[in-house]
Structure formats: structure tokens, C-alpha cells
Design a protein around this motif. Structure first.
Motif, PDB file in Angstrom:
ATOM      1  N   PRO A 102       0.785  -1.256   0.074  1.00  0.00           N
ATOM      2  CA  PRO A 102       0.145   0.024  -0.082  1.00  0.00           C
ATOM      3  C   PRO A 102       0.887   1.243  -0.049  1.00  0.00           C
ATOM      4  N   VAL A 103       2.096   1.390   0.798  1.00  0.00           N
ATOM      5  CA  VAL A 103       2.855   2.459   0.850  1.00  0.00           C
ATOM      6  C   VAL A 103       3.352   2.837  -0.513  1.00  0.00           C
ATOM      7  N   ASN A 104       3.768   1.656  -1.517  1.00  0.00           N
ATOM      8  CA  ASN A 104       4.267   1.930  -2.656  1.00  0.00           C
ATOM      9  C   ASN A 104       3.275   2.348  -3.632  1.00  0.00           C
ATOM     10  N   ARG A 105       2.143   1.850  -3.698  1.00  0.00           N
ATOM     11  CA  ARG A 105       0.709   2.111  -4.147  1.00  0.00           C
ATOM     12  C   ARG A 105       0.488   3.824  -4.106  1.00  0.00           C
ATOM     13  N   ALA A 106       0.438   3.881  -2.456  1.00  0.00           N
ATOM     14  CA  ALA A 106       0.308   5.310  -2.216  1.00  0.00           C
ATOM     15  C   ALA A 106       1.321   6.268  -2.982  1.00  0.00           C
ATOM     16  N   GLY A 107       2.614   5.752  -3.078  1.00  0.00           N
ATOM     17  CA  GLY A 107       3.581   6.877  -3.661  1.00  0.00           C
ATOM     18  C   GLY A 107       3.439   6.942  -5.121  1.00  0.00           C
ATOM     19  N   ALA A 108       2.672   6.380  -5.845  1.00  0.00           N
ATOM     20  CA  ALA A 108       2.426   6.146  -6.974  1.00  0.00           C
ATOM     21  C   ALA A 108       0.983   7.192  -7.367  1.00  0.00           C
ATOM     22  N   VAL A 109       0.267   7.393  -6.498  1.00  0.00           N
ATOM     23  CA  VAL A 109      -1.139   8.132  -6.737  1.00  0.00           C
ATOM     24  C   VAL A 109      -0.926   9.508  -7.130  1.00  0.00           C
ATOM     25  N   PRO A 110      -0.031  10.285  -6.567  1.00  0.00           N
ATOM     26  CA  PRO A 110      -0.124  11.696  -7.009  1.00  0.00           C
ATOM     27  C   PRO A 110       0.228  11.721  -8.649  1.00  0.00           C
ATOM     28  N   GLY A 111       1.376  10.948  -9.094  1.00  0.00           N
ATOM     29  CA  GLY A 111       1.669  10.651 -10.508  1.00  0.00           C
ATOM     30  C   GLY A 111       0.399  10.400 -11.517  1.00  0.00           C
ATOM     31  N   LYS A 112      -0.143   9.504 -11.177  1.00  0.00           N
ATOM     32  CA  LYS A 112      -1.215   8.945 -11.721  1.00  0.00           C
ATOM     33  C   LYS A 112      -2.286   9.975 -11.872  1.00  0.00           C
ATOM     34  N   CYS A 113      -2.592  10.878 -10.761  1.00  0.00           N
ATOM     35  CA  CYS A 113      -3.266  11.840 -10.797  1.00  0.00           C
ATOM     36  C   CYS A 113      -3.086  13.116 -11.450  1.00  0.00           C
ATOM     37  N   GLY A 114      -1.821  13.286 -11.813  1.00  0.00           N
ATOM     38  CA  GLY A 114      -1.252  14.386 -12.816  1.00  0.00           C
ATOM     39  C   GLY A 114      -0.691  15.257 -11.664  1.00  0.00           C
ATOM     40  N   VAL A 115      -0.394  15.157 -10.617  1.00  0.00           N
ATOM     41  CA  VAL A 115      -0.205  16.242  -9.352  1.00  0.00           C
ATOM     42  C   VAL A 115       1.427  15.754  -8.944  1.00  0.00           C
ATOM     43  N   ASN A 116       2.242  17.009  -9.210  1.00  0.00           N
ATOM     44  CA  ASN A 116       3.575  16.921  -8.913  1.00  0.00           C
ATOM     45  C   ASN A 116       3.848  17.383  -7.364  1.00  0.00           C
ATOM     46  N   ILE A 117       3.887  16.250  -6.478  1.00  0.00           N
ATOM     47  CA  ILE A 117       4.254  16.775  -5.144  1.00  0.00           C
ATOM     48  C   ILE A 117       5.788  17.069  -4.706  1.00  0.00           C
ATOM     49  N   PRO A 118       6.257  17.809  -3.844  1.00  0.00           N
ATOM     50  CA  PRO A 118       7.676  18.013  -3.805  1.00  0.00           C
ATOM     51  C   PRO A 118       8.364  16.997  -2.836  1.00  0.00           C
ATOM     52  N   PHE A 119       7.732  15.920  -2.651  1.00  0.00           N
ATOM     53  CA  PHE A 119       8.564  14.932  -1.894  1.00  0.00           C
ATOM     54  C   PHE A 119       8.190  13.473  -2.429  1.00  0.00           C
ATOM     55  N   LYS A 120       8.868  12.522  -2.156  1.00  0.00           N
ATOM     56  CA  LYS A 120       8.241  11.018  -2.242  1.00  0.00           C
ATOM     57  C   LYS A 120       7.814  10.546  -1.151  1.00  0.00           C
ATOM     58  N   ILE A 121       6.513   9.766  -1.404  1.00  0.00           N
ATOM     59  CA  ILE A 121       5.692   9.298  -0.324  1.00  0.00           C
ATOM     60  C   ILE A 121       6.393   7.933   0.065  1.00  0.00           C
ATOM     61  N   SER A 122       7.191   7.926   1.007  1.00  0.00           N
ATOM     62  CA  SER A 122       7.912   6.726   1.468  1.00  0.00           C
ATOM     63  C   SER A 122       8.039   6.815   3.087  1.00  0.00           C
ATOM     64  N   LEU A 123       8.469   5.726   3.600  1.00  0.00           N
ATOM     65  CA  LEU A 123       8.755   5.726   4.985  1.00  0.00           C
ATOM     66  C   LEU A 123      10.067   6.155   5.308  1.00  0.00           C
ATOM     67  N   SER A 124      10.894   6.173   4.143  1.00  0.00           N
ATOM     68  CA  SER A 124      12.301   6.876   4.182  1.00  0.00           C
ATOM     69  C   SER A 124      12.370   8.203   4.003  1.00  0.00           C
ATOM     70  N   THR A 125      11.310   8.962   3.864  1.00  0.00           N
ATOM     71  CA  THR A 125      11.316  10.351   3.293  1.00  0.00           C
ATOM     72  C   THR A 125      11.585  11.110   4.650  1.00  0.00           C
ATOM     73  N   ASP A 126      12.793  11.986   4.523  1.00  0.00           N
ATOM     74  CA  ASP A 126      13.022  12.978   5.774  1.00  0.00           C
ATOM     75  C   ASP A 126      12.150  14.034   5.555  1.00  0.00           C
ATOM     76  N   CYS A 127      11.143  14.300   6.273  1.00  0.00           N
ATOM     77  CA  CYS A 127      10.276  15.417   5.941  1.00  0.00           C
ATOM     78  C   CYS A 127      10.752  16.736   6.561  1.00  0.00           C
ATOM     79  N   SER A 128      11.946  16.631   7.177  1.00  0.00           N
ATOM     80  CA  SER A 128      12.428  18.095   7.737  1.00  0.00           C
ATOM     81  C   SER A 128      13.144  18.736   6.419  1.00  0.00           C
ATOM     82  N   LYS A 129      13.495  17.921   5.393  1.00  0.00           N
ATOM     83  CA  LYS A 129      14.314  18.485   4.302  1.00  0.00           C
ATOM     84  C   LYS A 129      13.189  18.908   3.059  1.00  0.00           C
ATOM     85  N   VAL A 130      11.767  18.741   3.330  1.00  0.00           N
ATOM     86  CA  VAL A 130      10.582  19.011   2.484  1.00  0.00           C
ATOM     87  C   VAL A 130      10.639  20.487   2.461  1.00  0.00           C
ATOM     88  N   ARG A 131      10.457  21.052   1.175  1.00  0.00           N
ATOM     89  CA  ARG A 131      10.432  22.666   1.114  1.00  0.00           C
ATOM     90  C   ARG A 131       9.239  22.936   0.358  1.00  0.00           C
TER      91      ARG A 131
END
Length: 124
Positions: free
Chosen positions: A95-124
Motif C-alpha cells: 500500500p505504501v508503494n501504491r500510495a507513492g504512485a497516486v500523485p503521479g497517476k493523478c497528474g499532481v507533482n508533489i515536492p517529496f516522495k511518499i515513502s517511510l524513508s522520506t526525511d520530512c524536515s528536508k521537504v520545502r
């Protein structure tokens, strides 16, 4: 000589002007996890696989687009990232991998990767 009432009014006005000039502006309130969940609730069935299909439902994409529009400043984006990581902790890697693909499938560019390893403090 000015009256006591006039002096009090003048003191109040000066104090208010100083407060506006000296005090820092309030910090931007970040989006709450309950708000994020509200935007993304229509995506849960697709992400967990209980709603079949190769593309997310239109209502899911609408939620993703709305959330992306609402999270325009760094504190909001970081709050969304942290919330998504919290939500992802309750699911397996599929489900996490599938969630990570949702923005792209919806044509939305988000500024970070949806992943358990993403460092949210580095998101701008």
C-alpha cells in the motif's frame, strides 16, 4: 496640560504601535493530520487494494489536488509529509508503494516522495 484620560489613550496607542512593530508575526499554522486524512480519505480504498483498478478514482485525485493546493508553504508541506508517514506506518509496503504512485497517476507533482524513508524536515 492633558487630562488623565487623554494620557491613558495616548499610552495605549503607543503600546499598540510598539507591539505591532516589535513583536514577530505569528507562525503559519501547519495543516493538521485530520485535514490531510480528510483530503485523502477517498484514496484509502484504492491504496489498500479494496477498490480495484489501475488508476485512482476521480474523487481521490480531486482530494490529492486539493491537498496539494492547500499545502503551499514549507510548514504545511512538512506537516503533510509527517502525516503521510504516520499513516503509512499502519500499512505494509504494498500500500505504501501504491500510495507513492497516486500523485503521479493523478497528474499532481508533489515536492517529496511518499515513502517511510522520506526525511520530512528536508521537504520545502
Amino acid at each position: 496640560m492633558a487630562s488623565r484620560s487623554t494620557l491613558l489613550k495616548l499610552t495605549f496607542v503607543v503600546a499598540m504601535v510598539l507591539a505591532v512593530v516589535v513583536l514577530p508575526p505569528p507562525a503559519d499554522a501547519a495543516i493538521s493530520c485530520s485535514q490531510v486524512l480528510g483530503y485523502l480519505r477517498p484514496c484509502i480504498g484504492y491504496v489498500t487494494g479494496s477498490v480495484p483498478g489501475k488508476v485512482p478514482p476521480a474523487v481521490c485525485c480531486t482530494g490529492i489536488k486539493s491537498l496539494n493546493s492547500a499545502a503551499k508553504v514549507t510548514p504545511d508541506r512538512q506537516a503533510v509529509c509527517r502525516c503521510l508517514k504516520q499513516l503509512a506506518n499502519g500499512f505494509g509496503s504494498g500500500p505504501v508503494n501504491r500510495a507513492g504512485a497516486v500523485p503521479g497517476k493523478c497528474g499532481v507533482n508533489i515536492p517529496f516522495k511518499i515513502s517511510l524513508s522520506t526525511d520530512c524536515s528536508k521537504v520545502r
